[in-house]
Design an enzyme around this catalytic site. Structure first.
Site, mmCIF file in Angstrom:
data_model
loop_
_atom_site.group_PDB
_atom_site.id
_atom_site.type_symbol
_atom_site.label_atom_id
_atom_site.label_comp_id
_atom_site.label_asym_id
_atom_site.label_seq_id
_atom_site.Cartn_x
_atom_site.Cartn_y
_atom_site.Cartn_z
ATOM 1 N N ASP A 248 0.835 -1.200 0.000
ATOM 2 C CA ASP A 248 0.000 0.000 0.000
ATOM 3 C C ASP A 248 0.865 1.242 0.000
ATOM 4 O O ASP A 248 2.073 1.180 -0.169
ATOM 5 C CB ASP A 248 -1.040 -0.020 1.118
ATOM 6 C CG ASP A 248 -0.423 -0.350 2.444
ATOM 7 O OD1 ASP A 248 0.659 0.167 2.707
ATOM 8 O OD2 ASP A 248 -1.026 -1.135 3.196
ATOM 9 N N LYS A 270 -3.684 2.440 0.572
ATOM 10 C CA LYS A 270 -4.842 3.269 0.663
ATOM 11 C C LYS A 270 -4.473 4.608 1.263
ATOM 12 O O LYS A 270 -3.716 4.668 2.212
ATOM 13 C CB LYS A 270 -5.914 2.586 1.534
ATOM 14 C CG LYS A 270 -5.311 1.960 2.798
ATOM 15 C CD LYS A 270 -6.124 0.816 3.352
ATOM 16 C CE LYS A 270 -5.349 0.070 4.363
ATOM 17 N NZ LYS A 270 -5.768 -0.919 5.121
ATOM 18 N N MET A 383 -1.650 8.982 12.545
ATOM 19 C CA MET A 383 -2.771 9.459 11.707
ATOM 20 C C MET A 383 -3.400 10.715 12.303
ATOM 21 O O MET A 383 -4.617 10.877 12.272
ATOM 22 C CB MET A 383 -3.853 8.358 11.575
ATOM 23 C CG MET A 383 -3.332 7.085 10.958
ATOM 24 S SD MET A 383 -4.500 5.712 11.066
ATOM 25 C CE MET A 383 -4.277 5.134 12.736
HETATM 26 N N1 SAH Z 1 1.535 0.231 10.850
HETATM 27 C C1 SAH Z 1 2.127 1.535 10.763
HETATM 28 C C2 SAH Z 1 1.141 2.629 11.064
HETATM 29 C C3 SAH Z 1 0.060 2.739 10.074
HETATM 30 S S1 SAH Z 1 -1.044 4.049 10.421
HETATM 31 C C4 SAH Z 1 3.317 1.615 11.695
HETATM 32 O O1 SAH Z 1 3.517 0.731 12.524
HETATM 33 O O2 SAH Z 1 4.085 2.566 11.573
HETATM 34 C C5 SAH Z 1 -0.421 5.323 9.413
HETATM 35 C C6 SAH Z 1 0.228 6.405 10.249
HETATM 36 O O3 SAH Z 1 1.512 6.018 10.653
HETATM 37 C C7 SAH Z 1 0.445 7.700 9.518
HETATM 38 O O4 SAH Z 1 -0.729 8.467 9.503
HETATM 39 C C8 SAH Z 1 1.510 8.341 10.358
HETATM 40 O O5 SAH Z 1 0.981 8.890 11.532
HETATM 41 C C9 SAH Z 1 2.332 7.153 10.769
HETATM 42 N N2 SAH Z 1 3.497 6.976 9.870
HETATM 43 C C10 SAH Z 1 3.769 5.925 9.123
HETATM 44 N N3 SAH Z 1 4.946 6.097 8.470
HETATM 45 C C11 SAH Z 1 5.409 7.293 8.850
HETATM 46 C C12 SAH Z 1 6.553 8.064 8.537
HETATM 47 N N4 SAH Z 1 7.478 7.607 7.684
HETATM 48 N N5 SAH Z 1 6.707 9.274 9.101
HETATM 49 C C13 SAH Z 1 5.800 9.749 9.964
HETATM 50 N N6 SAH Z 1 4.687 9.082 10.297
HETATM 51 C C14 SAH Z 1 4.489 7.873 9.752
#
Ligand code: SAH
Length: 460
Positions: A248, A270, A383
């Protein structure tokens, strides 16, 4: 790509080398080792050529190069100290369409020599396209260290049994699976420990017991926050086994590209508002693909079990008894904190840390805000960009000071990473002017103050 690497069969082919100094001797050894019929044209020879002459047969024409010398050659190397001679060789070779290499003159080369790790019949060639031979050599020494000398024996074993293995598998996929069992499993270990006979016996057993009706397998893989180096070894290994990869938006395309070249790649969404493939459909797809016998890599950003809906995706697999593995990943909270120089816990400032969703539903965030009031706990909101005004408003309304430090880390671990710091009272207006892009992570708590002190070159 400026140069296409190929492996050229030189055995019994005529090759001309103009020049016979030390560098020419090095090239001559490669060419002779590959079985070329070598003609060396030079008025004088370095002493090393005598040794080469004893080991291999080569022709020395003791004179200056003259146009017309290259007729019939399939490859030419010029290694003289005289630029004029090198240029003439180059000109003649180009007019005859013969590949030519002029030592130390990239502009006169139609091909270049890579650095080589030789585990014949396995050969690894490394090239920096001439940009930095020292880098290529450094990469070579790392690969040298990774590949035990006996790797050559695994390749020889494969060559010896290739026809039997091909006959044992009915489809391309099945044959690949047998090969992988050989290369990644005990058979390779037997070969590496010099137990060739035992390896042959194990191969016979494998080919006999090999069943054709396999259900596939699903790997739910945490791909980390973006920087491909933050994947785990296991994530990489399973990704490279997969026949199909579902990924995704959060997964860096460089990571998807690490899958096998012939693996199908399927983008399933998504964005916040665009669910290219709805979650239910993804869950079903995993089941269907596995039932077709495929090995499916489901790549998730960060960790699959942290706001990743990983639990939902494997529920159906578990119900249907489809084998699956879950590979943890570095979650954005950890990665963004490290890359911003913000320790999530600290003996003096934070004794606990809480991961919280900031995803709004119908413009609201339903949390028990009274649980988020501790001054010694770090809050990490995922998020949370859209909901940031609500987060700040609610925390303040429930009693957190307006001066509580807040950090917003945009696209953490990527080259575009940015760090914005402020307070619950100020961050909203900072965001309005800086306009950070998703994904962003929000950290609330005193540890944010350390970012200034612990700043390092990757910290944005
Ligand atoms: N499973 C993922 C989270 C998914 S929810 C994890 O463990 O990281 C998606 C959210 O993760 C985004 O809205 C943001 O808040 C955060 N996120 C994911 N990658 C990121 C990045 N490279 N930099 C900052 N925030 C990030």
């Amino acid at each position: 790509m400026d140069f296409l690497p190929i492996n050229l069969r030189l055995r019994d082919q005529p090759v001309v080398l103009v020049g016979a100094g030390v560098v020419a001797a090095r090239k001559a050894r490669f060419l002779l080792g590959a079985g070329a019929i070598l003609t060396v044209i030079a008025p004088e020879q370095d002493a090393q050529f005598r040794a080469l002459g004893e080991e291999f047969s080569l022709t020395w024409q003791q004179r200056e190069y003259a146009p017309g010398d290259l007729a019939g050659a399939i490859m030419v190397i010029a290694a003289t100290p005289d630029r004029g001679v090198n240029e003439s060789v180059h000109r003649e070779a180009r007019s005859l369409n013969i590949p030519v290499n002029v030592v130390d003159s990239p502009d006169l080369c139609s091909f270049i020599f890579p650095a080589i790790v030789d585990r014949s019949p396995l050969i690894v060639a490394i090239s920096s396209s001439g940009a930095s031979p020292v880098l290529a050599r450094s990469v070579r020494s790392r690969i040298e260290a990774m590949l035990p000398a006996a790797t050559a024996d695994i390749a020889r074993f494969g060559r010896l049994h290739r026809d039997r293995i091909r006959a044992a598998g009915e489809s391309e996929g099945e044959r690949r699976r047998i090969w992988e069992q050989i290369i990644d499993g005990p058979i390779a270990q037997l070969i590496l420990s010099n137990r060739w006979q035992a390896a042959e016996q194990a191969l016979a057993e494998l080919l006999e017991s090999h069943s054709t009706s396999a259900v596939g397998e699903v790997y739910l893989i945490g791909a980390g926050p973006g920087d491909p180096e933050l994947m785990t070894f296991k994530a990489l290994r399973l990704l490279q086994r997969a026949d199909i990869v579902l990924h995704d938006r959060l997964v860096n395309p460089d990571i998807v590209a690490m899958a096998r070249r012939d693996a199908d790649k399927l983008y399933v969404g998504k964005r916040r508002s665009d669910h290219s493939v709805p979650q239910d459909r993804i869950n079903e797809l995993l089941v269907e693909l596995a039932l077709e016998g495929k090995r499916v890599a489901r790549l998730k950003g960060g960790d699959p079990f942290v706001f990743g809906r990983g639990g939902e995706e494997i529920e159906l697999l578990a119900q249907r008894d489809i084998p699956f593995q879950v590979v943890p990943g570095i979650t954005a909270g950890n990665a963004a904190a490290c890359y911003a120089g913000i320790p999530l816990t600290h003996r003096d400032y934070a004794q606990s840390v809480r991961f919280v969703t900031g995803h709004t539903k119908d413009g609201e965030l339903h949390h028990r805000w009274e649980e988020f009031l501790s001054n010694t706990e770090t809050l990490v909101f995922y998020m949370g960009l859209v909901g940031l005004p609500i987060i700040c408003r609610e925390l303040i309304a429930h009693g957190r000071s307006k001066d509580t430090p807040v950090a917003l880390i945009e696209r953490a671990t990527s080259a575009e990473q940015r760090l914005l710091t402020g307070t619950l009272g100020s961050i909203e207006s900072l965001v309005e002017s800086a306009k950070p892009q998703a994904p962003t992570l929000i950290i609330v708590g005193k540890v944010v103050l350390l970012a200034e002190r612990l700043r390092w070159y990757g910290s944005g």
